[in-house]
Design a protein around this motif. Structure first.
Motif, PDB file in Angstrom:
ATOM      1  N   ALA A 241     -20.843  -2.376 -32.332  1.00 47.63           N
ATOM      2  CA  ALA A 241     -20.402  -1.328 -31.412  1.00 47.63           C
ATOM      3  C   ALA A 241     -21.567  -0.455 -30.948  1.00 47.63           C
ATOM      4  CB  ALA A 241     -19.324  -0.473 -32.078  1.00 47.63           C
ATOM      5  N   ILE A 242     -22.452  -0.109 -31.872  1.00 47.19           N
ATOM      6  CA  ILE A 242     -23.608   0.713 -31.514  1.00 47.19           C
ATOM      7  C   ILE A 242     -24.480  -0.017 -30.500  1.00 47.19           C
ATOM      8  CG2 ILE A 242     -25.762   1.679 -32.425  1.00 47.19           C
ATOM      9  CD1 ILE A 242     -24.132   2.280 -35.028  1.00 47.19           C
ATOM     10  N   HIS A 243     -24.681  -1.294 -30.701  1.00 47.82           N
ATOM     11  CA  HIS A 243     -25.457  -2.088 -29.733  1.00 47.82           C
ATOM     12  C   HIS A 243     -24.776  -2.083 -28.366  1.00 47.82           C
ATOM     13  CE1 HIS A 243     -27.979  -5.257 -28.087  1.00 47.82           C
ATOM     14  NE2 HIS A 243     -26.891  -5.976 -27.827  1.00 47.82           N
ATOM     15  N   LEU A 244     -23.474  -2.340 -28.327  1.00 49.91           N
ATOM     16  CA  LEU A 244     -22.743  -2.378 -27.054  1.00 49.91           C
ATOM     17  C   LEU A 244     -22.754  -1.021 -26.359  1.00 49.91           C
ATOM     18  CD1 LEU A 244     -19.692  -4.491 -28.282  1.00 49.91           C
ATOM     19  CD2 LEU A 244     -21.420  -5.248 -26.629  1.00 49.91           C
ATOM     20  N   SER A 245     -22.780   0.066 -27.148  1.00 51.73           N
ATOM     21  CA  SER A 245     -22.705   1.408 -26.569  1.00 51.73           C
ATOM     22  C   SER A 245     -23.959   1.800 -25.804  1.00 51.73           C
ATOM     23  CB  SER A 245     -22.430   2.443 -27.666  1.00 51.73           C
ATOM     24  OG  SER A 245     -23.579   2.654 -28.472  1.00 51.73           O
ATOM     25  N   MET A 314      -6.379   8.686 -22.996  1.00 51.46           N
ATOM     26  CA  MET A 314      -6.834   7.669 -22.054  1.00 51.46           C
ATOM     27  C   MET A 314      -8.252   7.270 -22.450  1.00 51.46           C
ATOM     28  SD  MET A 314      -6.781   7.709 -17.887  1.00 51.46           S
ATOM     29  CE  MET A 314      -5.142   6.953 -17.788  1.00 51.46           C
ATOM     30  N   VAL A 315      -8.533   5.985 -22.368  1.00 45.36           N
ATOM     31  CA  VAL A 315      -9.803   5.471 -22.869  1.00 45.36           C
ATOM     32  C   VAL A 315     -10.595   4.794 -21.762  1.00 45.36           C
ATOM     33  CG1 VAL A 315     -10.873   3.824 -24.452  1.00 45.36           C
ATOM     34  CG2 VAL A 315      -8.904   5.171 -25.194  1.00 45.36           C
ATOM     35  N   ALA A 316     -11.831   5.245 -21.597  1.00 42.73           N
ATOM     36  CA  ALA A 316     -12.794   4.574 -20.725  1.00 42.73           C
ATOM     37  C   ALA A 316     -13.770   3.808 -21.609  1.00 42.73           C
ATOM     38  CB  ALA A 316     -13.542   5.591 -19.860  1.00 42.73           C
ATOM     39  N   SER A 317     -14.157   2.620 -21.170  1.00 48.09           N
ATOM     40  CA  SER A 317     -15.087   1.802 -21.957  1.00 48.09           C
ATOM     41  C   SER A 317     -16.098   1.157 -21.028  1.00 48.09           C
ATOM     42  CB  SER A 317     -14.331   0.726 -22.753  1.00 48.09           C
ATOM     43  OG  SER A 317     -13.506   1.303 -23.732  1.00 48.09           O
ATOM     44  N   ALA A 318     -17.254   1.793 -20.900  1.00 52.47           N
ATOM     45  CA  ALA A 318     -18.326   1.248 -20.047  1.00 52.47           C
ATOM     46  C   ALA A 318     -19.075   0.192 -20.855  1.00 52.47           C
ATOM     47  CB  ALA A 318     -19.267   2.362 -19.599  1.00 52.47           C
ATOM     48  N   MET A 319     -18.664  -1.053 -20.687  1.00 52.90           N
ATOM     49  CA  MET A 319     -19.251  -2.146 -21.461  1.00 52.90           C
ATOM     50  C   MET A 319     -19.651  -3.264 -20.507  1.00 52.90           C
ATOM     51  SD  MET A 319     -16.514  -2.031 -24.614  1.00 52.90           S
ATOM     52  CE  MET A 319     -17.364  -3.180 -25.677  1.00 52.90           C
ATOM     53  N   TYR A 320     -20.802  -3.842 -20.783  1.00 53.21           N
ATOM     54  CA  TYR A 320     -21.358  -4.855 -19.881  1.00 53.21           C
ATOM     55  C   TYR A 320     -20.654  -6.204 -20.023  1.00 53.21           C
ATOM     56  CZ  TYR A 320     -24.896  -7.455 -17.274  1.00 53.21           C
ATOM     57  OH  TYR A 320     -25.541  -8.233 -16.353  1.00 53.21           O
ATOM     58  N   ASP A 321     -20.332  -6.567 -21.255  1.00 53.94           N
ATOM     59  CA  ASP A 321     -19.731  -7.869 -21.499  1.00 53.94           C
ATOM     60  C   ASP A 321     -18.209  -7.772 -21.434  1.00 53.94           C
ATOM     61  OD1 ASP A 321     -20.190 -10.752 -22.687  1.00 53.94           O
ATOM     62  OD2 ASP A 321     -18.558  -9.850 -23.863  1.00 53.94           O
ATOM     63  N   HIS A 322     -17.601  -8.553 -20.565  1.00 55.87           N
ATOM     64  CA  HIS A 322     -16.158  -8.457 -20.354  1.00 55.87           C
ATOM     65  C   HIS A 322     -15.373  -8.807 -21.616  1.00 55.87           C
ATOM     66  CE1 HIS A 322     -12.325  -8.469 -18.360  1.00 55.87           C
ATOM     67  NE2 HIS A 322     -12.136  -9.757 -18.598  1.00 55.87           N
ATOM     68  N   GLN A 323     -15.775  -9.842 -22.312  1.00 50.27           N
ATOM     69  CA  GLN A 323     -15.056 -10.224 -23.519  1.00 50.27           C
ATOM     70  C   GLN A 323     -15.161  -9.148 -24.595  1.00 50.27           C
ATOM     71  OE1 GLN A 323     -12.990 -12.807 -23.670  1.00 50.27           O
ATOM     72  NE2 GLN A 323     -13.547 -13.210 -21.526  1.00 50.27           N
ATOM     73  N   ALA A 324     -16.308  -8.500 -24.685  1.00 52.29           N
ATOM     74  CA  ALA A 324     -16.469  -7.403 -25.644  1.00 52.29           C
ATOM     75  C   ALA A 324     -15.579  -6.221 -25.271  1.00 52.29           C
ATOM     76  CB  ALA A 324     -17.930  -6.968 -25.704  1.00 52.29           C
ATOM     77  N   ARG A 325     -15.433  -5.974 -23.972  1.00 49.57           N
ATOM     78  CA  ARG A 325     -14.546  -4.893 -23.529  1.00 49.57           C
ATOM     79  C   ARG A 325     -13.095  -5.223 -23.871  1.00 49.57           C
ATOM     80  NH1 ARG A 325     -13.544  -2.371 -17.493  1.00 49.57           N
ATOM     81  NH2 ARG A 325     -13.478  -4.587 -16.939  1.00 49.57           N
ATOM     82  N   LEU A 326     -12.686  -6.451 -23.648  1.00 48.27           N
ATOM     83  CA  LEU A 326     -11.341  -6.858 -24.045  1.00 48.27           C
ATOM     84  C   LEU A 326     -11.129  -6.640 -25.547  1.00 48.27           C
ATOM     85  CD1 LEU A 326     -10.799 -10.207 -22.086  1.00 48.27           C
ATOM     86  CD2 LEU A 326      -9.841  -7.962 -21.542  1.00 48.27           C
TER      87      LEU A 326
END
Length: 343
Positions: A241-245, A314-326
């Motif tokens: 999670a820290i890496h994705l953030s 409500m949750v926002a998730s700015a993540m580059y990888d779509h599968q990781a966001r899912l």
């Protein structure tokens, strides 16, 4: 609020804010299918609503034609509420908004939310291009909200100016805000209130207090209903999670530097990308960002709920990888009350 002191995450619904990010090396055309795929997944996982926000002149955000995208998402899903978080009302004539959302609500009955903001959602020069003149720069927001309410009301049928479709459809209105202005307006009008704590955390507590204290029951809402938006990057481990953030942190670093860039892939470390002052500024803006494993995120979100006693998150998730966001939203789905079981 004493009767709510034991409120738990699985007592309240969770929702999604999708900024429809454009990824580095991709185009808006790549972003839209990802948004629809996310919407279909979170609908299945029991999220309450799926909102998109109006932004303009931003190379990293593809949600400028917000009402068009709402139609796209609502048309590709079946039950989740879809709406705006928000429509920036100063950019539009209230009649046009009433007609657009009247059309959406006619196509997708009981599924459309209309969240309203008073900021332009862009820079001053672009705001001028949108409106042709800056005018009151949002000071007439309360008047415009009331005008919009009138167009959407059943008793507007005797007026010479009517919203067709739109009139009498009881489209739920929300007031969005990042200060006490919107909080007080939402309270006075008896509307639900959504606070943008995912990027403007400083006024959250005072805004919630103002909203609850100023609330007057209305035809739409009998008791105050407050939602707060936060950032969540959840993964199977804290380290993942820290890496994705780092994508989220790069995004806000670009904001404070005045750079408009597409969403960047994660990096191994932020240390070489920012100085101490920039790191402090970004962390201030991202105070309500919860990053980690399921256990970490659950603990931090519960502490946030204890602190705020909001009725929905409500949750926002700015993540580059779509599968990781899912995967992040799938993890969240286990923590909250599913849609359809709200009181």
């Amino acid at each position: 609020m004493s009767n709510n002191k034991q409120k738990k995450l699985n007592d309240i619904p969770a929702s999604v804010l999708d900024l429809v990010h454009i990824l580095s090396g991709q185009t808006a055309a790549d972003s839209f299918p990802n948004s629809l795929d996310l919407a279909r997944h979170v609908e299945k996982w029991g999220f309450e609503r799926y909102w998109m926000a109006e932004h303009h002149n931003m190379p990293g955000i593809a949600s400028s034609a917000t009402s068009v995208l709402i139609g796209y998402i609502a048309g590709g899903t079946s039950s989740i509420k879809v709406g705006s978080g928000g429509i920036m009302l100063p950019n539009h004539a209230p009649l046009v908004v009433a007609e657009q959302f009247g059309t959406l609500a006619s196509l997708y009955p009981n599924r459309i939310d209309l969240g309203l903001g008073r900021a332009p959602g862009t820079d001053q020069q672009t705001a001028m291009a949108l409106r042709r003149n800056i005018g009151s720069a949002g000071e007439d927001f309360p008047t415009n909200v009331k005008e919009l309410q009138q167009y959407l009301s059943a008793d507007n049928q005797t007026s010479r100016v009517r919203a067709v479709p739109g009139e009498g459809l009881n489209i739920p209105l929300w007031i969005l805000g990042s200060s006490t202005f919107g909080a007080q307006l939402a309270g006075i009008l008896g509307l639900p209130y959504a606070f943008a704590s995912h990027f403007a955390p400083a006024s959250l507590q005072v805004a919630l207090k103002v909203y609850r204290e100023s609330f007057q029951p209305s035809e739409q809402l009998q008791e105050p209903y407050a939602m707060a938006c936060v950032n969540v990057i959840a993964a199977d481990t804290d380290e993942q999670a820290i890496h994705l953030s780092t994508t989220l942190y790069q995004s806000f670093l670009n904001v404070i530097r005045g750079k408009a860039l597409p969403l960047q892939p994660p990096v191994d470390s932020m240390a070489s990308l920012w100085d101490a002052n920039e790191r402090y500024a970004v962390n201030q803006m991202l105070r309500y960002s919860f990053v980690g494993s399921p256990a970490t995120v659950k603990e931090e979100l519960q502490a946030f709920l204890d602190e705020t006693q909001v009725d929905e998150i409500m949750v926002a998730s700015a993540m580059y990888d779509h599968q990781a966001r899912l995967r992040s939203y799938e993890i969240l789905s286990d923590l909250f009350k599913p849609a359809g079981k709200t009181a």
